[in-house]
Design a protein around this motif. Structure first.
Motif, PDB file in Angstrom:
ATOM      1  N   ASP A  65       1.429  12.859  -2.474  1.00 48.98           N
ATOM      2  CA  ASP A  65       1.940  13.831  -3.436  1.00 48.98           C
ATOM      3  C   ASP A  65       0.789  14.758  -4.081  1.00 48.98           C
ATOM      4  O   ASP A  65       1.195  15.826  -4.604  1.00 48.98           O
ATOM      5  CB  ASP A  65       2.818  12.903  -4.409  1.00 48.98           C
ATOM      6  CG  ASP A  65       4.197  12.294  -3.742  1.00 48.98           C
ATOM      7  OD1 ASP A  65       4.462  12.830  -2.789  1.00 48.98           O
ATOM      8  OD2 ASP A  65       4.696  11.692  -4.446  1.00 48.98           O
TER       9      ASP A  65
ATOM     10  N   ARG B 205       0.874  -1.350  -0.006  1.00 48.38           N
ATOM     11  CA  ARG B 205       0.098   0.051  -0.106  1.00 48.38           C
ATOM     12  C   ARG B 205       0.876   1.294   0.165  1.00 48.38           C
ATOM     13  O   ARG B 205       0.541   2.354  -0.171  1.00 48.38           O
ATOM     14  CB  ARG B 205      -1.039   0.140   1.405  1.00 48.38           C
ATOM     15  CG  ARG B 205      -2.253  -0.693   1.172  1.00 48.38           C
ATOM     16  CD  ARG B 205      -1.984  -1.945   0.245  1.00 48.38           C
ATOM     17  NE  ARG B 205      -3.419  -2.836   0.500  1.00 48.38           N
ATOM     18  CZ  ARG B 205      -3.059  -4.099   0.124  1.00 48.38           C
ATOM     19  NH1 ARG B 205      -2.041  -4.584  -0.186  1.00 48.38           N
ATOM     20  NH2 ARG B 205      -4.157  -4.625  -0.145  1.00 48.38           N
ATOM     21  N   GLU B 206       2.126   1.036   0.223  1.00 45.12           N
ATOM     22  CA  GLU B 206       3.082   2.350   0.338  1.00 45.12           C
ATOM     23  C   GLU B 206       3.007   3.250  -0.944  1.00 45.12           C
ATOM     24  O   GLU B 206       2.980   4.469  -1.062  1.00 45.12           O
ATOM     25  CB  GLU B 206       4.474   1.894   0.587  1.00 45.12           C
ATOM     26  CG  GLU B 206       5.401   2.911   0.896  1.00 45.12           C
ATOM     27  CD  GLU B 206       6.714   2.452   1.054  1.00 45.12           C
ATOM     28  OE1 GLU B 206       7.548   3.383   1.235  1.00 45.12           O
ATOM     29  OE2 GLU B 206       7.122   1.485   0.759  1.00 45.12           O
ATOM     30  N   GLU B 207       2.924   2.374  -2.108  1.00 43.53           N
ATOM     31  CA  GLU B 207       3.073   3.133  -3.271  1.00 43.53           C
ATOM     32  C   GLU B 207       1.663   3.953  -3.522  1.00 43.53           C
ATOM     33  O   GLU B 207       1.611   5.251  -4.009  1.00 43.53           O
ATOM     34  CB  GLU B 207       3.150   2.337  -4.550  1.00 43.53           C
ATOM     35  CG  GLU B 207       3.128   3.068  -6.036  1.00 43.53           C
ATOM     36  CD  GLU B 207       3.351   2.037  -6.961  1.00 43.53           C
ATOM     37  OE1 GLU B 207       2.808   2.021  -8.091  1.00 43.53           O
ATOM     38  OE2 GLU B 207       4.222   0.960  -6.852  1.00 43.53           O
ATOM     39  N   PHE B 208       0.693   3.400  -3.247  1.00 44.31           N
ATOM     40  CA  PHE B 208      -0.581   4.046  -3.241  1.00 44.31           C
ATOM     41  C   PHE B 208      -0.434   5.420  -2.368  1.00 44.31           C
ATOM     42  O   PHE B 208      -0.941   6.498  -2.896  1.00 44.31           O
ATOM     43  CB  PHE B 208      -1.766   2.993  -2.752  1.00 44.31           C
ATOM     44  CG  PHE B 208      -2.962   3.830  -2.532  1.00 44.31           C
ATOM     45  CD1 PHE B 208      -3.955   4.249  -3.484  1.00 44.31           C
ATOM     46  CD2 PHE B 208      -3.322   4.241  -1.218  1.00 44.31           C
ATOM     47  CE1 PHE B 208      -5.069   5.060  -3.171  1.00 44.31           C
ATOM     48  CE2 PHE B 208      -4.580   4.710  -0.811  1.00 44.31           C
ATOM     49  CZ  PHE B 208      -5.417   5.060  -2.069  1.00 44.31           C
ATOM     50  N   TRP B 209      -0.477   5.104  -0.975  1.00 46.74           N
ATOM     51  CA  TRP B 209      -0.241   6.421  -0.194  1.00 46.74           C
ATOM     52  C   TRP B 209       0.936   7.410  -0.635  1.00 46.74           C
ATOM     53  O   TRP B 209       0.459   8.596  -0.363  1.00 46.74           O
ATOM     54  CB  TRP B 209      -0.014   5.983   1.144  1.00 46.74           C
ATOM     55  CG  TRP B 209      -1.280   5.338   1.746  1.00 46.74           C
ATOM     56  CD1 TRP B 209      -1.605   4.047   2.288  1.00 46.74           C
ATOM     57  CD2 TRP B 209      -2.384   5.757   2.000  1.00 46.74           C
ATOM     58  NE1 TRP B 209      -2.679   3.584   2.525  1.00 46.74           N
ATOM     59  CE2 TRP B 209      -3.138   4.653   2.479  1.00 46.74           C
ATOM     60  CE3 TRP B 209      -3.064   6.979   1.940  1.00 46.74           C
ATOM     61  CZ2 TRP B 209      -4.650   5.023   3.094  1.00 46.74           C
ATOM     62  CZ3 TRP B 209      -4.049   7.382   2.442  1.00 46.74           C
ATOM     63  CH2 TRP B 209      -5.217   6.175   2.817  1.00 46.74           C
ATOM     64  N   THR B 210       1.940   7.324  -1.151  1.00 45.23           N
ATOM     65  CA  THR B 210       2.867   8.077  -1.715  1.00 45.23           C
ATOM     66  C   THR B 210       2.380   8.921  -2.515  1.00 45.23           C
ATOM     67  O   THR B 210       2.155  10.105  -2.546  1.00 45.23           O
ATOM     68  CB  THR B 210       4.298   7.214  -1.998  1.00 45.23           C
ATOM     69  OG1 THR B 210       4.854   6.652  -0.721  1.00 45.23           O
ATOM     70  CG2 THR B 210       5.224   8.309  -2.454  1.00 45.23           C
ATOM     71  N   ALA B 211       1.857   7.979  -3.571  1.00 41.64           N
ATOM     72  CA  ALA B 211       1.122   8.933  -4.710  1.00 41.64           C
ATOM     73  C   ALA B 211      -0.133   9.776  -4.280  1.00 41.64           C
ATOM     74  O   ALA B 211      -0.250  10.964  -4.651  1.00 41.64           O
ATOM     75  CB  ALA B 211       0.684   7.892  -5.698  1.00 41.64           C
TER      76      ALA B 211
END
Length: 109
Positions: free
Chosen positions: A99, A90-96
């Motif tokens: 941002d 889920r890190e990629e989702f939350w980072t995007a």
């Protein structure tokens, strides 16, 4: 699969209690311990500690081994790895998402 049978949901629910989270952290940091060894984590009775350990065991987060009259508890690494993998996924989702929020909230020139 509904929430009540999803192993990940059951594990997160078990870790949602501060005492149970402290138990898992202690076992992770110090290795296998008996219920008595864990007694200093919270100002609760021995039966209450046993109930917390039972919840963690049923959730698959801790292993319980018998040594004569004592029950020795240790972390189930596979369960923690499953939680870690889910979180990293889920890190990629939350980072995007964060941002995009930062861009949206930034002052326009």
């Amino acid at each position: 699969m509904n929430e009540s049978t999803d192993p990940l949901a059951i594990r997160f629910a078990a870790l949602g209690d501060p005492t149970r989270l402290a138990i898992v952290n202690r076992l992770k940091e110090r290795g296998p311990q008996s219920a008595g060894d864990l007694g200093d984590l919270a100002d609760i009775s021995a039966p209450a500690m046993s109930r917390h350990l039972k919840v963690l065991h049923r959730a698959g987060l801790v292993r319980r081994d018998v040594d004569k009259q004592r029950r020795i508890y240790s972390v189930e690494p596979e369960a923690l790895q499953a939680i870690g993998s889910w979180s990293i996924g889920r890190e990629e989702f939350w980072t995007a998402s964060l941002d995009r929020l930062t861009t949206h909230l930034s002052p326009k020139e």
